[in-house]
Structures are given as structure tokens and as C-alpha cells.
Design a protein around this motif. Structure first.
Motif, mmCIF file in Angstrom:
data_model
loop_
_atom_site.group_PDB
_atom_site.id
_atom_site.type_symbol
_atom_site.label_atom_id
_atom_site.label_comp_id
_atom_site.label_asym_id
_atom_site.label_seq_id
_atom_site.Cartn_x
_atom_site.Cartn_y
_atom_site.Cartn_z
ATOM 1 N N VAL A 162 143.806 7.330 93.185
ATOM 2 C CA VAL A 162 144.921 6.564 93.747
ATOM 3 C C VAL A 162 144.578 6.222 95.184
ATOM 4 O O VAL A 162 144.510 7.104 96.048
ATOM 5 C CB VAL A 162 146.234 7.370 93.696
ATOM 6 C CG1 VAL A 162 147.397 6.510 94.183
ATOM 7 C CG2 VAL A 162 146.498 7.903 92.296
ATOM 8 N N THR A 163 144.347 4.941 95.485
ATOM 9 C CA THR A 163 144.112 4.545 96.868
ATOM 10 C C THR A 163 145.462 4.348 97.561
ATOM 11 O O THR A 163 146.475 4.058 96.919
ATOM 12 C CB THR A 163 143.307 3.242 96.953
ATOM 13 O OG1 THR A 163 144.137 2.136 96.569
ATOM 14 C CG2 THR A 163 142.071 3.285 96.053
ATOM 15 N N GLY A 164 145.484 4.510 98.884
ATOM 16 C CA GLY A 164 146.754 4.375 99.599
ATOM 17 C C GLY A 164 147.781 5.378 99.119
ATOM 18 O O GLY A 164 148.985 5.095 99.103
ATOM 19 N N THR A 190 143.594 9.182 106.638
ATOM 20 C CA THR A 190 143.340 10.318 107.530
ATOM 21 C C THR A 190 143.908 11.584 106.900
ATOM 22 O O THR A 190 144.817 11.518 106.066
ATOM 23 C CB THR A 190 144.008 10.120 108.904
ATOM 24 O OG1 THR A 190 145.442 10.109 108.732
ATOM 25 C CG2 THR A 190 143.555 8.814 109.560
ATOM 26 N N PRO A 191 143.405 12.771 107.318
ATOM 27 C CA PRO A 191 143.983 14.017 106.793
ATOM 28 C C PRO A 191 145.471 14.130 107.067
ATOM 29 O O PRO A 191 146.226 14.656 106.225
ATOM 30 C CB PRO A 191 143.184 15.099 107.532
ATOM 31 C CG PRO A 191 141.890 14.453 107.893
ATOM 32 C CD PRO A 191 142.236 13.012 108.186
ATOM 33 N N VAL A 204 143.234 15.620 97.744
ATOM 34 C CA VAL A 204 143.211 14.467 98.645
ATOM 35 C C VAL A 204 141.813 14.282 99.211
ATOM 36 O O VAL A 204 141.155 15.253 99.607
ATOM 37 C CB VAL A 204 144.235 14.652 99.794
ATOM 38 C CG1 VAL A 204 144.070 13.560 100.846
ATOM 39 C CG2 VAL A 204 145.657 14.649 99.246
ATOM 40 N N HIS A 205 141.368 13.026 99.250
ATOM 41 C CA HIS A 205 140.143 12.658 99.967
ATOM 42 C C HIS A 205 140.554 11.780 101.140
ATOM 43 O O HIS A 205 141.192 10.737 100.959
ATOM 44 C CB HIS A 205 139.179 11.897 99.053
ATOM 45 C CG HIS A 205 137.930 11.457 99.751
ATOM 46 N ND1 HIS A 205 136.823 12.272 99.891
ATOM 47 C CD2 HIS A 205 137.616 10.294 100.390
ATOM 48 C CE1 HIS A 205 135.877 11.627 100.560
ATOM 49 N NE2 HIS A 205 136.340 10.428 100.876
ATOM 50 N N PRO A 211 133.672 6.935 100.936
ATOM 51 C CA PRO A 211 134.368 6.978 99.647
ATOM 52 C C PRO A 211 134.168 8.306 98.927
ATOM 53 O O PRO A 211 133.163 8.993 99.138
ATOM 54 C CB PRO A 211 133.704 5.836 98.858
ATOM 55 C CG PRO A 211 133.063 4.966 99.885
ATOM 56 C CD PRO A 211 132.654 5.880 100.995
ATOM 57 N N PRO A 212 135.109 8.683 98.075
ATOM 58 C CA PRO A 212 134.931 9.893 97.267
ATOM 59 C C PRO A 212 133.810 9.690 96.256
ATOM 60 O O PRO A 212 133.507 8.569 95.855
ATOM 61 C CB PRO A 212 136.289 10.049 96.580
ATOM 62 C CG PRO A 212 136.862 8.673 96.558
ATOM 63 C CD PRO A 212 136.380 8.001 97.792
#
Length: 330
Positions: A162-164, A190-191, A204-205, A211-212
Motif C-alpha cells: 500500500v503506497t501512501g 517518513t517513519p 511499514v517501510h 523502495p521496499p
């Protein structure tokens, strides 16, 4: 049910008002003169169509779609999709919740007002355990997430990127995909923006520059641009990418072998307002509120403000200083 506005009071009983007093209805409308592009002004009282309920609004959510629409509208235009409140006049055709029912739903860009007429097929009763602030956060974001994952298909045991994911819809996608048995990875900038996701138990990445790694079966994207491309190339054969937004406002660019290298891949686009034209959402909204009560869907309201201070909410959303949903209370 009694509606209080300034010194005027109008009482609703059943479907018809018994006191023919004109109500001074306030609404947020577009403005070329205010810094946030919005102002409060009086508008005509809504006249619901037969399939619409009249709702006294207690809370509304601010969506990027609302702000995009505002930028295209002339001064004085109405706005607002997400609404939560109480039915003060039931629909004349007998559909939808009765008077006095707490409800939430999707208005026709007229929801940022003290009274809103809402189609009953886009409206659902809100359980007593759900506050108006939380209820207002659900309809647009929750339905978008639900329909995006329906496009993706079977989730049990599948890897979902899931981006964003720190946004309002992204958080719902993560929750619903996990509830469906998916192995979810939320990709955030960001973290700090991903903290509320990790607190909810999601992986979470952080960082769009790196990129993951690893292959995935499903991509749900709202960022667009290079982030979408990097997510897409991680799809396995037969995977699916569902796009519902483009926050970076950049072209979607795929590698030249985008289909050849990933046999059977599907690319889907979801536009909620178009989706709502094809079918009702009342049952889906009821499902989402049931998941909220069960704790499987956890709306994250990153900012709550009074609607007289809409400028604070709008700036925070546009400047990406808030995660999750932005809600205005009336």
C-alpha cells in the motif's frame, strides 16, 4: 428532533416540519477573498428529493477531492462529500433511516453545511459506539479502500503493498487488507508518518527514495509518479495494481516490458464518485461501520478542528502535516 440555529428554532416531527419558519442555514463555500479559499455564508435550506434524507450535520471530513473541486469552482460554490449527523426528515419515498437516526454518508458536494440532503443509497445508520467525528472519517475513505480491494480480488495469504499508507484511504486499505488475510506492507514517506500504522500492528517501510524489496501480489497506489512505478515492478505474474489517487500530480510511467515481464498482470483505476453512480453504498457503509465497532477498521483522525477554523485543516492537509483523516466539527 429540534434544530437550533442562532435565535431561530425549527422542529421536525416525522417527515414534515410543523412550523413553517425559514431556517438560516450556514455553509462553507468557495471564496476568492479568504486565504484558505473558503468562507461561511447563508445558503437556502435544502429541499430533499424523494430519495434523500435531510441530515443535521455534526461533523464533516476534508478530502483532497474536496479541495481539488474547490480549485475548479467559482466563488460561492458548495463543497463537502463526507457527512455525519442526525436525520431530521426521512426520505419521502420511504427509503433510508427514520428521523432521529445517527447517520453518515456521502453528500453531493453539499455536505459542509448545517443541513444536507443526502441520497439514502449513500447513507447508513451509525452504531451508538461510533462518535460523529469518527463516523465522518469513514464514508469516502472507507468506500474507496473497500472498492479498491474488491478490484484486487482474493487477499488471503497474498502480499499487499500500500503506497501512501499514512493517508486516510491508505490506512483503511491496510486495515481491510489485513482483515481479509493479506500480508500488508505500508509504504510511507517518513517513519513519523507511519507511526500510527505500526501502532496498529502493520508493517511499514519508510522512505520513497529507497523502495521496499521483494515481490508482491497486490499494489494499491495513491501516490503516483516514480513511487507507483517502483511498486508496480514488484508485482508477481498475475498480480494486480489498483490506482485511486496521484498525490504527486505526476504522470504514471511504466517500464517498457510492463505486461510482457508479468504475464496476467492487471492495472485498475478507481474513481469513487463514478463507482457510486453504478451502485448504492448504503450496505457497504453499514459493513464498514460494523468493522469499526469490531475493531478491525480503525479510523485515524489526525486533526480535528471546528468548522469555523477550516483554514487550519485545509493548510495542514495540503502541506502534508497531518496523517489519517481531517475532520471538522459543527
Amino acid at each position: 428532533m429540534t434544530l437550533h440555529q442562532d435565535s431561530r428554532t425549527r422542529r421536525y416531527e416525522g417527515r414534515e416540519p410543523v412550523v413553517p419558519v425559514e431556517v438560516d442555514v450556514k455553509a462553507l463555500v468557495t471564496s476568492a477573498d479568504e486565504p484558505d479559499g473558503l468562507r461561511l455564508e447563508s445558503v437556502p435550506e435544502p429541499r430533499p428529493a424523494p430519495g434523500e434524507a435531510l441530515v443535521e450535520v455534526h461533523a464533516v471530513a476534508v478530502n483532497r477531492a474536496d479541495l481539488l473541486l474547490a480549485a475548479r469552482q467559482p466563488p460561492g460554490a458548495r463543497l463537502g462529500l463526507d457527512v455525519a449527523g442526525t436525520v431530521v426528515r426521512a426520505a419521502d419515498d420511504g427509503t433510508g433511516p427514520p428521523v432521529g437516526t445517527p447517520v453518515a454518508g456521502v453528500a453531493a458536494s453539499t455536505g459542509w453545511a448545517q443541513l444536507a440532503a443526502v441520497r439514502t443509497d449513500r447513507l447508513a445508520a451509525v452504531p451508538a459506539e461510533v462518535t460523529p467525528t469518527v463516523a465522518a472519517a469513514v464514508p469516502v475513505a472507507g468506500l474507496t479502500a473497500l472498492y479498491a480491494l474488491r478490484r484486487a480480488g482474493w487477499l488471503l495469504g497474498r502480499a499487499v503493498l500500500v503506497t501512501g499508507a499514512s493517508g486516510g484511504v491508505g490506512g483503511f486499505v491496510a486495515d481491510l487488507a489485513a482483515a481479509g488475510g493479506g500480508a500488508v506492507l505500508g509504504w510511507v514517506g517518513t517513519p513519523e508518518r507511519g507511526r500510527h500504522l505500526t501502532e496498529r500492528g502493520h508493517r511499514v517501510h519508510a522512505g520513497y527514495a529507497a523502495p521496499p524489496q521483494g515481490a508482491v501480489d497486490v499494489v494499491v497506489d495513491s501516490v503516483g509518479g516514480p513511487v507507483f512505478r517502483e511498486a508496480f515492478v514488484r508485482l508477481r505474474r498475475g498480480g494486480v495494481a489498483v490506482v485511486f489517487g496521484n498525490t504527486v500530480r505526476a504522470d504514471l510511467v511504466l517500464p517498457p516490458d510492463w505486461g510482457h515481464a508479468r504475464a496476467g498482470v492487471r492495472l485498475e483505476h478507481l474513481f469513487l464518485l463514478d463507482e457510486l453512480e453504478r451502485h448504492g453504498a448504503d450496505e457497504d457503509l453499514a459493513t464498514l461501520f460494523g468493522l469499526v465497532v469490531d475493531g478491525r477498521l480503525r479510523p485515524h483522525v489526525g486533526l480535528q478542528a471546528d468548522w469555523t477554523d477550516a483554514a487550519t485543516a485545509v493548510r495542514a492537509l495540503l502541506e502534508r502535516r497531518v496523517t489519517g483523516r481531517v475532520v471538522l466539527t459543527l
